[in-house]
Write a protein that holds these residues in place. Sequence first.
Motif, PDB file in Angstrom:
ATOM      1  N   ARG A  67      47.639  43.690  37.224  1.00  0.00           N
ATOM      2  CA  ARG A  67      47.510  42.444  37.756  1.00  0.00           C
ATOM      3  C   ARG A  67      47.932  41.223  36.685  1.00  0.00           C
ATOM      4  N   GLY A  68      47.501  41.442  35.602  1.00  0.00           N
ATOM      5  CA  GLY A  68      47.822  40.549  34.425  1.00  0.00           C
ATOM      6  C   GLY A  68      49.225  40.430  34.137  1.00  0.00           C
ATOM      7  N   LEU A  69      50.115  41.766  34.333  1.00  0.00           N
ATOM      8  CA  LEU A  69      51.642  41.518  34.073  1.00  0.00           C
ATOM      9  C   LEU A  69      52.250  40.947  35.379  1.00  0.00           C
ATOM     10  N   GLY A  70      51.497  40.671  36.409  1.00  0.00           N
ATOM     11  CA  GLY A  70      52.110  39.965  37.610  1.00  0.00           C
ATOM     12  C   GLY A  70      52.336  40.657  38.692  1.00  0.00           C
ATOM     13  N   ALA A  71      51.866  42.129  38.565  1.00  0.00           N
ATOM     14  CA  ALA A  71      51.756  42.679  40.058  1.00  0.00           C
ATOM     15  C   ALA A  71      50.810  42.133  41.032  1.00  0.00           C
ATOM     16  N   VAL A  72      51.228  42.345  42.309  1.00  0.00           N
ATOM     17  CA  VAL A  72      50.316  41.716  43.123  1.00  0.00           C
ATOM     18  C   VAL A  72      49.602  42.818  43.925  1.00  0.00           C
ATOM     19  N   ILE A  73      48.360  43.056  43.383  1.00  0.00           N
ATOM     20  CA  ILE A  73      47.852  44.485  43.807  1.00  0.00           C
ATOM     21  C   ILE A  73      46.324  43.871  44.621  1.00  0.00           C
ATOM     22  N   ASP A  74      46.125  44.021  46.105  1.00  0.00           N
ATOM     23  CA  ASP A  74      45.199  43.622  46.961  1.00  0.00           C
ATOM     24  C   ASP A  74      44.112  44.743  46.685  1.00  0.00           C
ATOM     25  N   GLY A  75      42.756  44.308  46.881  1.00  0.00           N
ATOM     26  CA  GLY A  75      41.734  45.351  46.984  1.00  0.00           C
ATOM     27  C   GLY A  75      40.965  45.359  45.771  1.00  0.00           C
ATOM     28  N   GLU A  76      39.990  46.320  45.633  1.00  0.00           N
ATOM     29  CA  GLU A  76      38.858  46.293  44.748  1.00  0.00           C
ATOM     30  C   GLU A  76      38.512  47.719  44.899  1.00  0.00           C
ATOM     31  N   ALA A  77      37.544  47.963  43.672  1.00  0.00           N
ATOM     32  CA  ALA A  77      36.880  49.342  43.574  1.00  0.00           C
ATOM     33  C   ALA A  77      36.001  49.777  44.778  1.00  0.00           C
ATOM     34  N   GLY A  78      36.194  50.802  45.401  1.00  0.00           N
ATOM     35  CA  GLY A  78      35.319  51.178  46.528  1.00  0.00           C
ATOM     36  C   GLY A  78      36.087  50.980  47.969  1.00  0.00           C
TER      37      GLY A  78
END
Length: 66
Positions: free
Chosen positions: A45-56
């Motif tokens: 995410r810090g490198l710019g990838a758009v990743i939705d969601g979270e742990a669990g």
Amino acid sequence: MSRTARLFQLMQALRSHAPPVLAQDLAQDPGVSQRTIYRDIDSLRGLGAVIDGEAGFGYTLQEDAH
């Protein structure tokens, strides 16, 4: 396996699995802990990838159509 190789492998796994993908599923192939996957997701995410969601709940890679 180097961290860079693991990050590339993680991106490929996010592309190939049906979303949402759980961290436990992503951790199996490289043989790392779920916590490592959480850190790797944050790095991507810090490198710019758009990743939705979270742990669990699981993760979904949002790719730009361009």
